[in-house]
Design a protein around this motif. Structure first.
Motif, PDB file in Angstrom:
ATOM      1  N   ALA A  54      26.588  61.201  39.272  1.00 29.97           N
ATOM      2  CA  ALA A  54      25.800  61.766  38.139  1.00 29.97           C
ATOM      3  C   ALA A  54      24.330  61.097  37.865  1.00 29.97           C
ATOM      4  CB  ALA A  54      26.560  61.436  36.796  1.00 29.97           C
ATOM      5  N   ASN A  55      24.209  59.976  38.276  1.00 32.29           N
ATOM      6  CA  ASN A  55      22.831  59.265  38.430  1.00 32.29           C
ATOM      7  C   ASN A  55      22.483  58.976  39.656  1.00 32.29           C
ATOM      8  OD1 ASN A  55      23.130  58.920  35.571  1.00 32.29           O
ATOM      9  ND2 ASN A  55      24.792  57.818  36.071  1.00 32.29           N
ATOM     10  N   LEU A  56      22.117  60.005  40.634  1.00 33.47           N
ATOM     11  CA  LEU A  56      21.586  60.003  42.061  1.00 33.47           C
ATOM     12  C   LEU A  56      20.209  59.474  42.087  1.00 33.47           C
ATOM     13  CD1 LEU A  56      22.355  60.352  44.964  1.00 33.47           C
ATOM     14  CD2 LEU A  56      21.638  62.716  44.676  1.00 33.47           C
ATOM     15  N   ALA A  57      19.882  58.523  42.653  1.00 34.33           N
ATOM     16  CA  ALA A  57      18.508  58.147  43.083  1.00 34.33           C
ATOM     17  C   ALA A  57      17.984  58.817  44.275  1.00 34.33           C
ATOM     18  CB  ALA A  57      18.526  56.557  42.853  1.00 34.33           C
ATOM     19  N   GLU A  58      18.743  58.705  45.431  1.00 30.42           N
ATOM     20  CA  GLU A  58      18.390  59.171  46.730  1.00 30.42           C
ATOM     21  C   GLU A  58      19.473  59.436  47.446  1.00 30.42           C
ATOM     22  OE1 GLU A  58      15.689  56.633  48.885  1.00 30.42           O
ATOM     23  OE2 GLU A  58      16.794  54.684  48.423  1.00 30.42           O
ATOM     24  N   PHE A  59      19.199  60.447  48.311  1.00 29.89           N
ATOM     25  CA  PHE A  59      20.319  60.775  49.318  1.00 29.89           C
ATOM     26  C   PHE A  59      19.552  61.356  50.492  1.00 29.89           C
ATOM     27  CE2 PHE A  59      23.750  64.309  50.560  1.00 29.89           C
ATOM     28  CZ  PHE A  59      24.330  63.623  51.124  1.00 29.89           C
ATOM     29  N   TYR A  60      20.018  60.414  51.650  1.00 29.08           N
ATOM     30  CA  TYR A  60      19.058  60.850  52.854  1.00 29.08           C
ATOM     31  C   TYR A  60      20.187  60.713  54.287  1.00 29.08           C
ATOM     32  CZ  TYR A  60      18.541  55.860  52.945  1.00 29.08           C
ATOM     33  OH  TYR A  60      18.742  54.533  52.932  1.00 29.08           O
ATOM     34  N   TYR A  61      19.743  60.796  55.280  1.00 33.52           N
ATOM     35  CA  TYR A  61      20.069  60.323  56.414  1.00 33.52           C
ATOM     36  C   TYR A  61      18.857  59.954  57.272  1.00 33.52           C
ATOM     37  CZ  TYR A  61      18.397  64.517  58.945  1.00 33.52           C
ATOM     38  OH  TYR A  61      17.729  65.476  59.657  1.00 33.52           O
ATOM     39  N   SER A 102      15.529  63.567  53.588  1.00 30.06           N
ATOM     40  CA  SER A 102      16.192  63.774  52.461  1.00 30.06           C
ATOM     41  C   SER A 102      17.190  64.905  52.701  1.00 30.06           C
ATOM     42  CB  SER A 102      15.098  64.439  51.275  1.00 30.06           C
ATOM     43  OG  SER A 102      15.956  64.734  50.271  1.00 30.06           O
ATOM     44  N   ILE A 103      18.214  65.018  52.057  1.00 29.04           N
ATOM     45  CA  ILE A 103      19.300  65.801  52.389  1.00 29.04           C
ATOM     46  C   ILE A 103      19.250  66.500  50.946  1.00 29.04           C
ATOM     47  CG2 ILE A 103      21.497  66.329  52.681  1.00 29.04           C
ATOM     48  CD1 ILE A 103      21.922  63.615  54.308  1.00 29.04           C
ATOM     49  N   PRO A 104      19.330  68.000  50.899  1.00 28.23           N
ATOM     50  CA  PRO A 104      19.455  68.846  49.671  1.00 28.23           C
ATOM     51  C   PRO A 104      20.872  69.103  49.164  1.00 28.23           C
ATOM     52  CG  PRO A 104      18.751  70.139  51.787  1.00 28.23           C
ATOM     53  CD  PRO A 104      18.843  68.935  52.125  1.00 28.23           C
ATOM     54  N   LEU A 105      21.091  69.014  48.046  1.00 27.37           N
ATOM     55  CA  LEU A 105      22.499  69.291  47.581  1.00 27.37           C
ATOM     56  C   LEU A 105      22.443  70.476  46.841  1.00 27.37           C
ATOM     57  CD1 LEU A 105      22.893  65.841  45.971  1.00 27.37           C
ATOM     58  CD2 LEU A 105      24.426  66.589  47.739  1.00 27.37           C
ATOM     59  N   ASP A 106      23.597  71.123  46.949  1.00 22.69           N
ATOM     60  CA  ASP A 106      23.628  72.613  46.197  1.00 22.69           C
ATOM     61  C   ASP A 106      24.037  72.071  44.807  1.00 22.69           C
ATOM     62  OD1 ASP A 106      26.643  72.540  46.269  1.00 22.69           O
ATOM     63  OD2 ASP A 106      26.743  74.070  47.441  1.00 22.69           O
ATOM     64  N   ILE A 160      23.188  58.002  60.173  1.00 21.66           N
ATOM     65  CA  ILE A 160      23.809  57.341  58.843  1.00 21.66           C
ATOM     66  C   ILE A 160      23.207  58.084  57.645  1.00 21.66           C
ATOM     67  CG2 ILE A 160      23.648  55.239  57.696  1.00 21.66           C
ATOM     68  CD1 ILE A 160      22.612  54.006  60.438  1.00 21.66           C
ATOM     69  N   ILE A 161      24.176  58.524  56.957  1.00 26.41           N
ATOM     70  CA  ILE A 161      23.883  59.317  55.569  1.00 26.41           C
ATOM     71  C   ILE A 161      24.293  58.320  54.504  1.00 26.41           C
ATOM     72  CG2 ILE A 161      24.920  61.345  54.539  1.00 26.41           C
ATOM     73  CD1 ILE A 161      26.282  62.172  57.441  1.00 26.41           C
ATOM     74  N   ARG A 162      23.214  58.236  53.706  1.00 29.75           N
ATOM     75  CA  ARG A 162      23.228  57.342  52.650  1.00 29.75           C
ATOM     76  C   ARG A 162      23.208  57.902  51.222  1.00 29.75           C
ATOM     77  NH1 ARG A 162      20.955  53.369  56.382  1.00 29.75           N
ATOM     78  NH2 ARG A 162      22.312  51.653  56.549  1.00 29.75           N
ATOM     79  N   ALA A 163      23.910  57.463  50.009  1.00 31.75           N
ATOM     80  CA  ALA A 163      23.603  58.057  48.728  1.00 31.75           C
ATOM     81  C   ALA A 163      23.219  56.724  47.889  1.00 31.75           C
ATOM     82  CB  ALA A 163      24.816  58.934  48.311  1.00 31.75           C
ATOM     83  N   LYS A 164      22.459  56.588  47.187  1.00 28.76           N
ATOM     84  CA  LYS A 164      21.967  55.470  46.307  1.00 28.76           C
ATOM     85  C   LYS A 164      22.051  56.040  44.817  1.00 28.76           C
ATOM     86  CE  LYS A 164      19.096  51.344  46.025  1.00 28.76           C
ATOM     87  NZ  LYS A 164      18.200  50.917  46.957  1.00 28.76           N
TER      88      LYS A 164
END
Length: 186
Positions: free
Chosen positions: A89-96, A105-109, A131-135
């Motif tokens: 719910a509180n995503l700061a960054e999502f990338y590989y 950056s990885i887009p989300l639907d 390496i796929i990371r979500a922070k």
């Protein structure tokens, strides 16, 4: 005449919430008021707090499509897709990052689904580590690693002791087994 003085101060402290057990994940409003030594009070100042004690939930819905897995690595002939879902719910960054390179950056639907397609890597063969990371905004992090090896070269077959394998003639008597040796180079 009276000169108006200005004072700056600071304060710190802690909030003992829920009987000392902390607060549940969610959004809260903290109201702050200051009182001076002659009991003049400031207006209430609202501060929005978000409690987030959980890591992002990062999953792959499948291994790379069109692939063969060996010891956690995925072997591809060419095109592939890595896809999954992210819950945060509180995503700061999502990338590989590819082979420990730049962040992409990885887009989300709207449902948190994501995908990385084979266009993310160079067209030549080789081994590529994703390496796929979500922070989240609280600093908690989750990651997944997928290694994809692109192999576009067909194996070469070599049969020992025959100079011209296109004209292979084998004769045998009283046996249903033909034995020969060779090697495969890939």
């Amino acid at each position: 005449t009276h000169k108006k003085d200005s004072y700056t101060g600071s304060a710190s402290g802690f909030i003992n919430a829920n009987g000392g057990n902390g607060i549940e994940d969610g959004e809260y409003t903290l109201f702050i008021r200051a009182t001076d030594s002659v009991e003049n009070e400031s207006a209430l100042m609202p501060i929005r707090l978000v409690a987030d004690k959980t890591k992002p939930v990062l999953t792959t819905s499948s291994d790379p499509k069109n692939s063969m897995s060996v010891d956690g690595s995925y072997f591809e002939k060419g095109e592939f897709t890595i896809e999954g879902k992210l819950e945060e719910a509180n995503l700061a960054e999502f990338y590989y990052s590819l082979n420990d390179g730049e962040k992409v950056s990885i887009p989300l639907d709207q449902n948190g689904k994501w995908s990385i397609a084979s266009g993310a890597i160079p067209e030549n063969g080789g081994s590529y580590k994703f390496i796929i990371r979500a922070k989240d905004k609280a600093g908690s992090e989750s990651s997944l690693t997928r290694t994809v090896t692109i192999d576009k070269n067909a194996p070469e077959i070599k049969i020992d002791d025959w100079k011209d394998s296109s004209n292979l003639v084998v004769s045998y008597k009283n046996s249903s087994t033909v034995t020969f040796s060779g090697s495969v180079k890939d």
